[in-house]
Design a protein around this motif. Structure first.
Motif, mmCIF file in Angstrom:
data_model
loop_
_atom_site.group_PDB
_atom_site.id
_atom_site.type_symbol
_atom_site.label_atom_id
_atom_site.label_comp_id
_atom_site.label_asym_id
_atom_site.label_seq_id
_atom_site.Cartn_x
_atom_site.Cartn_y
_atom_site.Cartn_z
ATOM 1 N N THR A 135 -21.419 -29.948 8.636
ATOM 2 C CA THR A 135 -21.569 -29.871 10.091
ATOM 3 C C THR A 135 -21.421 -28.438 10.591
ATOM 4 N N GLY A 136 -20.619 -27.629 9.882
ATOM 5 C CA GLY A 136 -20.441 -26.244 10.299
ATOM 6 C C GLY A 136 -21.698 -25.416 10.104
ATOM 7 N N THR A 137 -22.367 -25.584 8.978
ATOM 8 C CA THR A 137 -23.627 -24.852 8.774
ATOM 9 C C THR A 137 -24.663 -25.293 9.797
ATOM 10 N N ALA A 138 -24.670 -26.594 10.100
ATOM 11 C CA ALA A 138 -25.612 -27.083 11.121
ATOM 12 C C ALA A 138 -25.262 -26.502 12.491
ATOM 13 N N ALA A 139 -23.962 -26.446 12.791
ATOM 14 C CA ALA A 139 -23.539 -25.885 14.079
ATOM 15 C C ALA A 139 -23.921 -24.413 14.179
ATOM 16 N N LEU A 140 -23.744 -23.670 13.092
ATOM 17 C CA LEU A 140 -24.127 -22.257 13.082
ATOM 18 C C LEU A 140 -25.646 -22.109 13.234
ATOM 19 N N SER A 141 -26.392 -22.985 12.561
ATOM 20 C CA SER A 141 -27.856 -22.923 12.653
ATOM 21 C C SER A 141 -28.317 -23.256 14.069
ATOM 22 N N ILE A 142 -27.714 -24.292 14.656
ATOM 23 C CA ILE A 142 -28.045 -24.638 16.045
ATOM 24 C C ILE A 142 -27.753 -23.461 16.961
ATOM 25 N N PHE B 122 -17.680 -25.025 29.040
ATOM 26 C CA PHE B 122 -16.533 -25.894 28.780
ATOM 27 C C PHE B 122 -16.848 -27.353 29.091
ATOM 28 N N HIS B 123 -17.296 -27.624 30.299
ATOM 29 C CA HIS B 123 -17.526 -29.007 30.709
ATOM 30 C C HIS B 123 -18.787 -29.608 30.070
ATOM 31 N N GLY B 124 -19.796 -28.788 29.821
ATOM 32 C CA GLY B 124 -21.058 -29.331 29.314
ATOM 33 C C GLY B 124 -21.168 -29.400 27.810
ATOM 34 N N VAL B 125 -20.400 -28.551 27.097
ATOM 35 C CA VAL B 125 -20.546 -28.505 25.632
ATOM 36 C C VAL B 125 -19.208 -28.693 24.923
ATOM 37 N N LEU B 126 -18.282 -27.757 25.141
ATOM 38 C CA LEU B 126 -17.050 -27.775 24.343
ATOM 39 C C LEU B 126 -16.275 -29.072 24.517
ATOM 40 N N LYS B 127 -16.038 -29.469 25.760
ATOM 41 C CA LYS B 127 -15.219 -30.660 26.004
ATOM 42 C C LYS B 127 -15.861 -31.942 25.471
ATOM 43 N N PRO B 128 -17.124 -32.262 25.832
ATOM 44 C CA PRO B 128 -17.689 -33.503 25.286
ATOM 45 C C PRO B 128 -17.844 -33.476 23.767
ATOM 46 N N THR B 129 -18.140 -32.298 23.210
ATOM 47 C CA THR B 129 -18.268 -32.196 21.753
ATOM 48 C C THR B 129 -16.926 -32.425 21.077
ATOM 49 N N VAL C 197 -9.291 -27.813 12.572
ATOM 50 C CA VAL C 197 -7.842 -27.574 12.497
ATOM 51 C C VAL C 197 -7.080 -28.872 12.745
ATOM 52 N N VAL C 198 -7.519 -29.655 13.719
ATOM 53 C CA VAL C 198 -6.846 -30.911 14.042
ATOM 54 C C VAL C 198 -6.915 -31.884 12.869
ATOM 55 N N ARG D 282 -26.428 -19.650 25.773
ATOM 56 C CA ARG D 282 -25.072 -19.162 25.557
ATOM 57 C C ARG D 282 -24.079 -20.300 25.353
ATOM 58 N N SER D 283 -24.194 -21.332 26.165
ATOM 59 C CA SER D 283 -23.194 -22.403 26.157
ATOM 60 C C SER D 283 -23.202 -23.200 24.862
ATOM 61 N N ILE D 284 -24.376 -23.492 24.335
ATOM 62 C CA ILE D 284 -24.452 -24.326 23.135
ATOM 63 C C ILE D 284 -23.773 -23.642 21.958
ATOM 64 N N SER D 285 -24.054 -22.357 21.758
ATOM 65 C CA SER D 285 -23.460 -21.659 20.614
ATOM 66 C C SER D 285 -21.944 -21.541 20.761
ATOM 67 N N LYS D 286 -21.469 -21.098 21.921
ATOM 68 C CA LYS D 286 -20.032 -20.908 22.114
ATOM 69 C C LYS D 286 -19.286 -22.242 22.124
ATOM 70 N N GLY D 287 -19.821 -23.205 22.858
ATOM 71 C CA GLY D 287 -19.146 -24.495 22.959
ATOM 72 C C GLY D 287 -19.142 -25.265 21.659
ATOM 73 N N THR D 288 -20.265 -25.258 20.959
ATOM 74 C CA THR D 288 -20.367 -26.004 19.695
ATOM 75 C C THR D 288 -19.437 -25.430 18.640
ATOM 76 N N MET D 289 -19.462 -24.108 18.462
ATOM 77 C CA MET D 289 -18.611 -23.499 17.440
ATOM 78 C C MET D 289 -17.135 -23.610 17.813
ATOM 79 N N GLY D 290 -16.828 -23.527 19.103
ATOM 80 C CA GLY D 290 -15.441 -23.691 19.526
ATOM 81 C C GLY D 290 -14.925 -25.087 19.220
ATOM 82 N N ALA D 291 -15.716 -26.103 19.546
ATOM 83 C CA ALA D 291 -15.308 -27.488 19.281
ATOM 84 C C ALA D 291 -15.197 -27.743 17.781
ATOM 85 N N TRP D 292 -16.118 -27.177 17.015
ATOM 86 C CA TRP D 292 -16.089 -27.356 15.546
ATOM 87 C C TRP D 292 -14.805 -26.767 14.963
#
Length: 750
Positions: A73-80, A30-37, A265-266, A250-260
């Motif tokens: 950006t979504g395909t890139a996020a999935l690839s990352i 949350f603090h390292g990936v999702l929130k800043p992303t 939606v926003v 674990r954090s990069i995949s979950k946080g990145t896709m969550g933020a994306w």
């Protein structure tokens, strides 16, 4: 050891140089990936460019821009996410991902532009923060305050953006953790600001949305996309924090896709809101119309300033970590300084980044910065998707990501990235590609030391494997047009290779190859003599001769040669020329070698090395063609002429020398048809202009004395080989001689 602990150990061990020995504080998902992303994505574009986008493009046009941006950006996020779930992530984010797969050179070629793009993002967010501030405190309202002298000097905007810059830089210098704690408060502002915007529907009359806009003021779909696209580019912020995460896999995949997902939606919701809340003319003319129509505009203005400020913090936290990784692997100058840390913070890299951000901030405006950012980010996304396409195509057993996605996803991402680049601005796309290519060439020449294994060489192996299978299916080695010299050379000691490397290179360069077969007999203690073979083969490769070596044990020379030829003929890349020095060989061994070559459908080239002259000045070659008078027939296959001519053509081409076609005929009247045959051969075989003809009606022995001396003489030979005769010819001519017998596969006319 659990995966999490293993990964954390990897991160801790590679955290760089720490000045005071303190361990860096690591962040969670949350603090390292999702929130800043998320806070980087939901920034300036949401408040002061999305309404403008809807006004020009209409609701459907704006949604089209948003969807296309989020597909890329979504395909890139999935690839990352997929790649990071397969590797042990170190610091550097996307640079590390590309570097681990395709090598440091390509990683650096992408990492450097990506670093500048992330740094420039901070400048863009600072300009957005400035615009939000000016909507609250315009210059005319500040004339009577302590900022009056600054306003009168026309420096108000520059002064404020500079203040914001130093505040953001100061917080990040103190600690990334402190900067990220500020983001917690900012998230509250953003939620309140978004709520105020949607509550504007309760106090303003609903509008009839314009589905397709007029694209006024010279704007088009592609120009609007170019300006808006940076809004979605924050998906790599979390990946850039890889060196500061507890569990990056674990954090990069979950946080990145969550933020994306949340940010999509926003943005889509706000586009719909803008079309129903604000009249289209105001959306076109007023970039802050969404703020003005909010339930409480002041809260939205505060949200704009807060979100831009936190996005600046995220960029200033992420970009220096990419620079730190580039410095650690000496991709950039002064890497020894840039890689240093203090309490887990890359402060020197941050100061260097801050200087860059400050310069760009003063020189550029929001739209100009956004256009440049678009190109660099799209190139980075294209590379990430391409890396995953390569990994999935190779089917290596080492690629087994925990988070797996279909091949179509990265392929679609790569396709969309290329299309978007050249639709937006073909010239800038070519310039951007040129910059990346130039960086790659510079890094490639530096011969960087790779700290990890890559699939770079494995990629060529997969291609070679695919090509080898095609070879067997198409019968490539039976095609005359595809012929190239692939030599197999049996040796009993390394000294047999010494002195002949010039002609071996001339014979095989650039497309041919040399397979050196070291022979060891059961009844001879030749191990000591063979020790130097591998060393000589390495030296041959240093001389640009593609050479390999192997060892064959047998009871005799002929048996070893037969075994070697039989084994090599079953390999992917089959040798087609048996190349042998005749020194130390008996007549019987030469005859058996000829039989072995014939049964293996290989040409045989016997070399009688003249120890005194070796290869002379390496300028001229005489080909001696047997008299075929009166039946000189020029066809696709001529009795042994093909291999003679091909051998001479290859060597003379690398020597930059000349060829002389020679023949001794039995009668005077045969000279004319022989010359005609040679002229037709020169023309149809495309031997070039540097070819001479020598035809004599003297005896063969006399003709040898009459012709101009060459540096190499090439003769055909029959199955009845006589070593003494070959040595006599070499001694009489005072040059090295080749004695050649073709296999029937070669054709100089092809």
């Amino acid at each position: 050891m659990s995966i999490q602990n293993e990964v954390q150990t990897s991160v801790d061990s590679s955290a760089g140089k720490v000045d005071n020995g303190a361990s860096p504080e690591l962040f969670g998902t949350f603090h390292g990936v999702l929130k800043p992303t998320l806070l980087t994505i939901i920034g300036v574009m949401l408040y002061i460019r999305e309404g403008w986008l809807v006004g020009h493009a209409g609701l459907l046009g704006a949604l089209g821009v948003i969807v296309l941006a989020y597909i890329i950006t979504g395909t890139a996020a999935l690839s990352i996410s997929s790649i990071t779930s397969n590797v042990r992530m170190e610091k550097g984010g996307v640079f590390t991902l590309v570097g681990q797969t395709l090598g440091l050179e390509i990683g650096g070629a992408i990492g450097i532009p990506l670093y500048f793009a992330q740094a420039m993002s901070a400048a863009m967010y600072l300009h957005g923060m400035k615009e939000g501030w000016l909507s609250l405190f315009p210059a005319e309202r500040m004339e009577s305050t302590f900022l009056g002298p600054v306003v009168e000097a026309g420096m108000y905007e520059t002064f404020m953006v500079t203040v914001f810059f130093f505040c953001a830089l100061g917080l990040t210098l103190i600690s990334t953790r402190v900067a990220f704690k500020v983001q917690n408060l900012v998230m509250v502002f953003i939620v309140v600001a978004l709520s105020s915007m949607f509550l504007g529907l309760s106090v303003h009359e609903w509008q009839s949305p314009q589905l397709i806009g007029d694209f006024a003021d010279g704007n088009s779909f592609k120009s609007l996309f170019a300006v808006f696209f940076p809004a979605a580019t924050g998906v790599m912020v979390g990946a850039s924090m890889s060196g500061s995460l507890k569990n990056p896999r674990r954090s990069i995949s979950k946080g990145t896709m969550g933020a994306w997902g949340i940010s999509f939606v926003v943005y889509a919701s706000v586009a719909v809101l803008a079309s129903f809340l604000v009249p289209t003319p105001e959306l076109v003319s007023n970039t802050t119309a969404l703020i003005d129509y909010a339930r409480w505009p002041l809260l939205v203005q505060c949200g704009l300033i807060a979100s831009c400020f936190t996005a600046t913090l995220s960029s200033l936290a992420a970009a220096p970590r990419v620079l730190q990784a580039l410095g650690e692997y000496r991709i950039v100058p002064r890497g020894d300084l840039l890689e240093q840390e203090s309490k887990g913070e890359p402060r020197k890299a941050l100061i260097y980044t801050g200087i860059k951000v400050f310069i760009v901030m003063l020189l550029g405006d929001l739209n100009a910065i956004a256009m440049i950012l678009t190109m660099f980010f799209i190139l980075a996304y294209f590379t990430i998707n391409t890396v995953l396409c390569i990994e999935k195509s190779m089917n290596l057993i080492s690629f087994r990501p925990v988070f797996s996605i279909p091949f179509l996803v990265p392929f679609l991402g790569s396709f969309c990235c290329l299309g978007a680049m050249f639709v937006i601005n073909p010239l800038m796309s070519l310039v951007s590609l040129g910059i990346i290519l130039a960086i790659y060439i510079i890094l490639d020449r530096r011969k960087l030391e790779k700290p990890w294994e890559t699939v770079h060489s494995g990629l060529f192996g997969i291609i070679a494997n695919w090509a080898a299978k095609k070879v067997f299916r198409t019968g490539y080695f039976e095609q005359k047009r595809g012929w190239k010299p692939d030599l197999i050379m049996p040796v009993e000691k390394s000294s047999q290779l010494e002195g002949v490397s010039p002609v071996l290179k001339a014979f095989t360069y650039p497309q041919g190859s040399l397979q050196v077969v070291a022979l060891r007999y059961e009844d001879k203690a030749s191990t000591e003599q063979l020790r130097g073979v591998n060393k000589v083969v390495k030296e041959l490769n240093d001389k640009k001769i593609f050479a390999t070596s192997s060892l064959v044990e047998a009871r005799s020379f002929s048996g070893a040669v037969k075994t070697a030829v039989s084994v090599m003929r079953g390999s992917f890349f089959k040798p087609n020329v048996l190349f042998m020095p005749i020194e130390d060989r008996s007549d019987q061994e030469l005859k058996e070698a000829a039989i072995t070559a014939k049964s293996g459908r290989m040409s045989l080239v016997l070399m009688c090395l003249n120890q005194e002259n070796v290869f002379g000045r390496e300028k001229s070659i005489n080909i001696w063609v047997r008299d075929q008078s009166p039946d000189w027939n020029l066809g696709l296959h001529m009795t042994n002429v093909d291999m003679l001519a091909l051998t001479a053509y290859k060597i003379a081409g690398n020597w930059k020398g000349k060829i002389r076609l020679c023949c001794a005929v039995s009668k005077e009247e045969y000279k004319r048809p022989t010359r005609k045959f040679f002229k037709n051969l020169i023309s149809l075989a495309r031997l070039g202009s540097n070819v001479e003809i020598f035809v004599s009606d003297e005896s063969f022995s006399d003709a040898l004395n009459l012709v101009d001396k060459a540096d190499l003489n090439i003769f055909g030979h029959s199955d009845e080989l006589q070593k003494e005769h070959m040595e006599d010819l070499s001694e009489k001519l005072g040059t090295t001689c080749f004695f050649v017998k073709g296999s029937g596969i070669e054709s100089i006319m092809a």
